[in-house]
Scaffold this active site. Sequence first.
Site, PDB file in Angstrom:
ATOM      1  N   SER A  54       0.793  -1.219   0.000  1.00 36.05           N
ATOM      2  CA  SER A  54       0.000   0.000   0.000  1.00 36.05           C
ATOM      3  C   SER A  54       0.832   1.278   0.000  1.00 36.05           C
ATOM      4  O   SER A  54       0.374   2.311  -0.481  1.00 36.05           O
ATOM      5  CB  SER A  54      -0.940   0.006   1.211  1.00 36.05           C
ATOM      6  N   GLY A  92      -2.225  -4.152   0.967  1.00 34.68           N
ATOM      7  CA  GLY A  92      -2.420  -5.376   1.724  1.00 34.68           C
ATOM      8  C   GLY A  92      -1.461  -6.497   1.361  1.00 34.68           C
ATOM      9  O   GLY A  92      -1.492  -7.569   1.979  1.00 34.68           O
ATOM     10  N   ASN A 120       3.640  -5.496   5.833  1.00 34.13           N
ATOM     11  CA  ASN A 120       2.462  -6.252   6.279  1.00 34.13           C
ATOM     12  C   ASN A 120       2.848  -7.554   6.978  1.00 34.13           C
ATOM     13  O   ASN A 120       2.119  -8.038   7.850  1.00 34.13           O
ATOM     14  CB  ASN A 120       1.530  -6.533   5.094  1.00 34.13           C
ATOM     15  N   ASP A 203      -4.435   6.588  10.258  1.00 36.43           N
ATOM     16  CA  ASP A 203      -4.096   5.256  10.773  1.00 36.43           C
ATOM     17  C   ASP A 203      -2.692   5.203  11.371  1.00 36.43           C
ATOM     18  O   ASP A 203      -2.309   4.207  11.978  1.00 36.43           O
ATOM     19  CB  ASP A 203      -4.242   4.187   9.692  1.00 36.43           C
ATOM     20  N   HIS A 206       0.205   4.915   7.047  1.00 39.15           N
ATOM     21  CA  HIS A 206       0.424   5.308   5.659  1.00 39.15           C
ATOM     22  C   HIS A 206       0.761   6.795   5.546  1.00 39.15           C
ATOM     23  O   HIS A 206       0.073   7.636   6.126  1.00 39.15           O
ATOM     24  CB  HIS A 206      -0.817   4.995   4.822  1.00 39.15           C
TER      25      HIS A 206
END
Length: 227
Positions: A54, A92, A120, A203, A206
């Site tokens: 991402s 993801g 991730n 979040d 990012h």
Amino acid sequence: MHQIRLAIILFASIVLASCGENKKPANGETSQSATTETKADSSSKKIALFFGDSITAGYGLDDPSEAFPGVIKNKIDSLKLPYKVINAGLSGETTAGGNGRIDWLLKQKFDVFILELGANDGLRGIPATETTKNLQSIIDKVKAKYPQAKIVLLGMQVPPNMGADYTNKFKAVFPALAAKNNIPLVPFLLQGVGGVPELNQGDGIHPTAKGAKIVAENVWKILEGVL
């Protein structure tokens, strides 16, 4: 009916011929030369492919071009370097997912491969040995398919709340792989951005558009010499 079709074709030919005359330069050879030159410029451009998750894809940004590969593309264009940038980021994506997806992407020939995967894995607590295995497999596949391609590895780290042991093992994955494969390494992709609230989205993971510009600079410090 046949005569009508002939009349239509004749009329279209006259119109097209007229358009061509209006656009034709004084020197008839100039237009053909320019077209040939444009095609040559396009075909001579090398491909820089960004393969990641991402952060590469530009998750949460208003426009994908604001992601760090897009920022680097603008820099490449401004410097008139003969490269076309392809963003193959997928939100993801884990290293295992990337190891499976790379087989399809290898159908696209490229000259520079920028590998950004692992974040991730870290957030999910996947064993560092698995991350290493998957990243090595991706590197091996790229080398096998395009032995002349240059590979750049983007290092990642995980937050300290993952535990000191795991944090250290994960951090060590990237320099070890870079040394083993003799490829350039960006030590930490999110240097200067990770943990800085105003440079990250809500979040806290990012980068914002402003943060992505700093990420691009982190990458450019290494990538510039490769290009």
